[in-house]
Design an enzyme around this catalytic site. Structure first.
Site, PDB file in Angstrom:
ATOM      1  N   GLU A 128       4.556 -11.908 -16.554  1.00  0.00           N
ATOM      2  CA  GLU A 128       4.036 -10.759 -15.613  1.00  0.00           C
ATOM      3  C   GLU A 128       3.281  -9.947 -16.218  1.00  0.00           C
ATOM      4  OE1 GLU A 128       8.107  -9.307 -13.728  1.00  0.00           O
ATOM      5  OE2 GLU A 128       6.376  -9.251 -12.527  1.00  0.00           O
ATOM      6  N   LYS A 174       9.289 -12.313 -17.177  1.00  0.00           N
ATOM      7  CA  LYS A 174       9.108 -11.247 -17.691  1.00  0.00           C
ATOM      8  C   LYS A 174       7.495 -11.295 -18.716  1.00  0.00           C
ATOM      9  CE  LYS A 174      10.420  -8.817 -15.494  1.00  0.00           C
ATOM     10  NZ  LYS A 174      11.605  -9.019 -14.525  1.00  0.00           N
ATOM     11  N   TRP A 196      -3.700  -1.872  -1.683  1.00  0.00           N
ATOM     12  CA  TRP A 196      -3.772  -3.324  -2.362  1.00  0.00           C
ATOM     13  C   TRP A 196      -4.112  -4.315  -1.141  1.00  0.00           C
ATOM     14  CZ3 TRP A 196      -1.030  -8.070  -2.180  1.00  0.00           C
ATOM     15  CH2 TRP A 196      -0.979  -8.772  -3.225  1.00  0.00           C
ATOM     16  N   ASN A 237      -0.195   0.691   6.038  1.00  0.00           N
ATOM     17  CA  ASN A 237       0.652  -0.044   5.199  1.00  0.00           C
ATOM     18  C   ASN A 237       0.903  -1.476   5.993  1.00  0.00           C
ATOM     19  OD1 ASN A 237       1.989  -1.684   3.288  1.00  0.00           O
ATOM     20  ND2 ASN A 237       3.504  -0.196   3.094  1.00  0.00           N
ATOM     21  N   GLY A 238       0.513  -2.908   5.630  1.00  0.00           N
ATOM     22  CA  GLY A 238       1.042  -3.978   6.439  1.00  0.00           C
ATOM     23  C   GLY A 238      -0.159  -4.793   6.832  1.00  0.00           C
ATOM     24  N   LYS A 294       4.644  -3.877  -6.787  1.00  0.00           N
ATOM     25  CA  LYS A 294       6.112  -3.698  -7.057  1.00  0.00           C
ATOM     26  C   LYS A 294       6.907  -4.432  -5.795  1.00  0.00           C
ATOM     27  CE  LYS A 294       9.648  -2.194  -8.766  1.00  0.00           C
ATOM     28  NZ  LYS A 294      10.430  -3.065  -9.907  1.00  0.00           N
ATOM     29  N   HIS A 298      13.809 -33.784 -21.020  1.00  0.00           N
ATOM     30  CA  HIS A 298      13.378 -34.401 -19.800  1.00  0.00           C
ATOM     31  C   HIS A 298      11.777 -34.174 -19.535  1.00  0.00           C
ATOM     32  CE1 HIS A 298      16.901 -36.144 -18.699  1.00  0.00           C
ATOM     33  NE2 HIS A 298      17.636 -34.968 -18.974  1.00  0.00           N
ATOM     34  N   ARG A 300       3.353   0.905  -6.639  1.00  0.00           N
ATOM     35  CA  ARG A 300       3.601   0.102  -5.499  1.00  0.00           C
ATOM     36  C   ARG A 300       2.162  -1.018  -5.836  1.00  0.00           C
ATOM     37  NH1 ARG A 300       6.577   1.622  -1.213  1.00  0.00           N
ATOM     38  NH2 ARG A 300       5.360   0.580   0.381  1.00  0.00           N
ATOM     39  N   GLU A 343      14.459 -15.687 -16.269  1.00  0.00           N
ATOM     40  CA  GLU A 343      13.884 -14.200 -16.410  1.00  0.00           C
ATOM     41  C   GLU A 343      13.065 -14.028 -17.502  1.00  0.00           C
ATOM     42  OE1 GLU A 343      13.684 -12.202 -14.206  1.00  0.00           O
ATOM     43  OE2 GLU A 343      13.775 -10.062 -14.964  1.00  0.00           O
ATOM     44  N   CYS A 375       0.692  -1.282   0.174  1.00  0.00           N
ATOM     45  CA  CYS A 375       0.060   0.116  -0.124  1.00  0.00           C
ATOM     46  C   CYS A 375       0.870   1.429   0.031  1.00  0.00           C
ATOM     47  CB  CYS A 375      -0.884   0.127   1.128  1.00  0.00           C
ATOM     48  SG  CYS A 375      -1.866  -1.512   1.428  1.00  0.00           S
TER      49      CYS A 375
HETATM   50  O1  M6R Z   1      12.154  -5.854  -4.004  1.00  0.00           O
HETATM   51  P1  M6R Z   1      12.452  -7.402  -4.535  1.00  0.00           P
HETATM   52  O2  M6R Z   1      13.705  -7.461  -5.462  1.00  0.00           O
HETATM   53  O3  M6R Z   1      13.003  -8.153  -3.082  1.00  0.00           O
HETATM   54  O4  M6R Z   1      11.175  -7.948  -5.379  1.00  0.00           O
HETATM   55  C1  M6R Z   1      11.418  -9.488  -5.460  1.00  0.00           C
HETATM   56  C2  M6R Z   1      10.126  -9.785  -6.334  1.00  0.00           C
HETATM   57  O5  M6R Z   1       8.927  -9.293  -5.774  1.00  0.00           O
HETATM   58  C3  M6R Z   1      10.275  -8.965  -7.555  1.00  0.00           C
HETATM   59  O6  M6R Z   1      11.675  -9.360  -8.236  1.00  0.00           O
HETATM   60  C4  M6R Z   1       9.201  -9.544  -8.784  1.00  0.00           C
HETATM   61  O7  M6R Z   1       9.486 -10.690  -9.029  1.00  0.00           O
HETATM   62  C5  M6R Z   1       9.308  -8.312  -9.680  1.00  0.00           C
HETATM   63  N1  M6R Z   1       7.795  -8.364 -10.180  1.00  0.00           N
HETATM   64  C6  M6R Z   1       9.830  -9.112 -10.921  1.00  0.00           C
HETATM   65  O8  M6R Z   1       9.828  -8.407 -12.176  1.00  0.00           O
END
Ligand code: M6R
Length: 611
Positions: free
Chosen positions: A491, A488, A75, A99-100, A606, A507, A27, A484, A2
């Site tokens: 997401e 990408k 959020w 937030n939390g 984020k 496999h 965020r 990765e 949040c």
């Molecule tokens: O802030 P952090 O690097 O600890 O975040 C970890 C993951 O939440 C973050 O890398 C997430 O997978 C991203 N959305 C990837 O693009």
């Protein structure tokens, strides 16, 4: 995840709050709201589900003017996204944003109801508002009420609180969730993150866990929850507001992809000792003795940072010959992992606030391990916990999909491997010097790849935009890059994608391949090249649409791939910082052509500050 903003000063509070919240949009959020001390003497609240535009509409329909206020983007964690669940929450004379997660919310709710409270929402935050209001005997000031209530709460929080009874004041407190204070001239701010405050002030104070602060237009007073005064000098944040804006790009993500050469330069700045072929010890923060005495390295991370950590294992093992393991922070926590003295734990996190990584790192530190943070956000929770921090210096990353923070994390784990290797006498000086020199040239080569492949990658993305699945294959250091590339694409474009160690293809995943499947094969001229080409041929034999990422001028690959994306020839450890770039661009263009919300993909935040 949040976002919180608070303001006390002479400006129109609602305007400042909405502006700050907009800078925290990255965020992730599903609803938003503000509470403002109105001239009537009451705290008035406006809330709306959806984007900030909806909140602005609510404010246009029913304006609220005042010079003190708190704002929030939510959020959902407790209770679905709805106006009634949106913050601020009000109880009696109190309004709260939070937030939390409050862990003992069920017990608190029952107790409040038994004492006659009416709870309107499904949130844990409303309970916090009631708890503070309950403490509000006429003689108690707001900070005393907050202090008393917080002593009964368990869990994570950053809160900002207003009271009808004390119009010129915002009280804030923090435990586990981030909160930064901004110091202006005749105005004070608070926020969950730095970008919200950059247009207003660069002088900031990071609140620590177990601390609270009273903000008035003229002062900030910090105390512990026990009431002990805390003296802390502000730090000056040199991120410009422009750095936090899109700078002409359609999306933050695209801007951040193209910022990578600059981000890498900043990350390398002052760290490469080109004369000695080494990394400056002062930058890593560990002692020479630490480097020699550690018996094992354990890298902890989540998501994209976990992929950087996987590359880190290759670097540290090959350059420093230290046994190295990589753990998903969420799987490490609470399982009683064998860890302790002699272990160097490296917590990799862009935000420095990811709850699983923070908790896993805390557990390892408590068990006696040395803790090194690799983080991007200065002064965030993981660096504060760590014995030392090796910052990435990528600048603010706004797009939810991490790009520039990933490549700068790769640079940091490589530099860590180099630094350890030199001190453990496992890395000859000439080889280290060669790597250091090559690193210094890498930003320029990144630029070349980004500019040189952008249109080609956009065309490839256009061609495959309807593909329902995609496969990414890589070996060695390019295996984390395959993971990765798949992450990408998933997401931001919502396309199902798998990243695989190319050797694993036969496999299982090979069964997925048909003529509709784009298969990305990472095949630069490295020590795995011949075997990677074998995998490429296997995919082609099953009619896959093969896109190869290979070394510039590699005619052998051109002859067997449907599409070829070229990157300059570099030393083997440096390839991942180049091969990942076209994969980021591919995910971006597929998402853009599909019209998804590139910077704030559905269901994602984020910074993941919940379990
Ligand atoms: O802030 P952090 O690097 O600890 O975040 C970890 C993951 O939440 C973050 O890398 C997430 O997978 C991203 N959305 C990837 O693009």
């Amino acid at each position: 995840m949040c976002g919180i903003v608070g303001y006390v000063g002479e400006e129109d509070a609602a305007r400042v709050l909405v502006d700050g919240l907009r800078r925290l949009e990255y965020r992730g959020y599903d609803s938003a709201g503000v509470a403002v001390h109105a001239p009537s003497g009451r705290v008035e609240v406006r809330r709306a589900v959806g984007k900030l535009r909806e909140l602005e509409r609510a404010l246009e329909a029913a304006p609220v003017h005042g010079k003190v206020g708190i704002g929030h983007t939510r959020w959902a964690t407790h209770g679905r996204p709805s106006e009634v669940n949106a913050h601020p929450h009000v109880a009696g004379h109190i309004a709260v944003v939070h937030n939390g997660i409050i862990e003992n919310h069920l017990a608190l709710k029952q107790a409040l109801i038994s004492r006659g409270a009416t709870i309107a929402s499904d949130t844990d935050t409303e309970l916090v508002a009631h708890m503070i209001a309950e403490e509000g005997a006429e003689d108690a000031d707001l900070e005393t009420c907050v202090r008393r209530a917080l002593n009964k709460l368990e869990g994570a929080y950053a809160i900002a609180v207003l009271s009808d009874r004390e119009p010129g004041k915002v009280v804030v407190a923090k435990s586990s969730s981030p909160l930064v204070l901004g110091l202006g001239e005749g105005e004070m701010f608070c926020a969950s993150d730095i970008p919200a405050l950059l247009p207003y002030t660069r002088r900031m104070i990071f609140l620590e866990d177990g601390e609270m602060a009273v903000l008035t237009a003229q002062s900030v007073e910090i105390t512990t929850l026990a009431g002990e005064p805390v003296e802390r000098d502000p730090v000056t944040i040199d991120w410009s507001p422009v750095m936090a804006e899109k700078a002409g790009y359609k999306h933050f993500m695209l801007k951040e992809i193209f910022e990578q050469p600059r981000a890498l330069e900043d990350t390398l700045r002052g760290r490469l000792d080109r004369e000695a072929g080494d990394i400056h010890s002062s930058e890593i923060g560990l002692s020479e003795e630490d480097a020699r005495s550690i018996q094992r390295v354990v890298l902890l991370a989540c998501g994209t940072s976990h992929h950087a950590a996987l590359a880190g294992r290759y670097y540290i093992e090959s350059l420093a010959r230290v046994p190295t393991v990589v753990e998903l922070a969420s799987e490490f926590r609470g399982r009683g992992a064998v860890i302790g003295e002699g272990d160097l734990v490296v917590a990799v996190s862009q935000s420095g606030e990811t709850l699983d990584t923070l908790m896993a790192a805390r557990e390892a530190k408590q068990a006696g391990a040395k803790l090194l943070a690799i983080a991007n956000v200065i002064g965030s929770a993981i660096p504060r916990l760590a014995d030392a921090t090796f910052y990435t210096h990528a600048g603010p990353e706004i797009g939810v999909a991490s790009t520039k923070c990933f490549t700068t994390q790769l640079a940091n784990v490589l530099m860590l491997g180099l630094w350890l290797g030199r001190r453990r006498n496992t890395l000859p000086e000439e080889r280290a010097a060669e790597l250091v020199e090559a690193l210094a040239h890498l930003p320029q080569q990144m630029e070349q790849v980004l500019v040189g492949t952008r249109q080609l990658v956009a065309n490839i993305a256009r061609h495959h935009v309807e593909a329902r699945d995609a496969l990414f294959l890589g070996r060695g250091l390019n295996f984390p890059i395959a993971l990765e590339g798949a992450l990408k694409l998933k997401e931001i474009s919502y396309v199902h994608a798998e990243g695989y160690a190319a050797g694993e293809m036969k496999h299982g995943p090979i069964a997925l391949i048909d003529g509709h499947m784009p298969v990305f094969v990472l095949a630069p001229r490295d020590s795995s090249f011949e075997r990677s080409i074998g995998n490429l041929e296997e995919a082609r034999a099953r009619e896959a649409q093969v896109v190869a990422v290979a070394t510039e001028g590699d005619e052998a690959v051109r002859a067997v791939a449907d599409d070829l994306i070229e990157v300059p020839a570099v030393l083997e450890p440096l390839y991942p910082l180049l091969t990942v770039l076209p994969l980021q661009l591919y995910a971006y263009y597929v998402a853009d052509f599909k019209g998804t919300d590139v910077d704030q993909p559905r269901n994602l935040a984020k910074t993941v500050t919940v379990e």
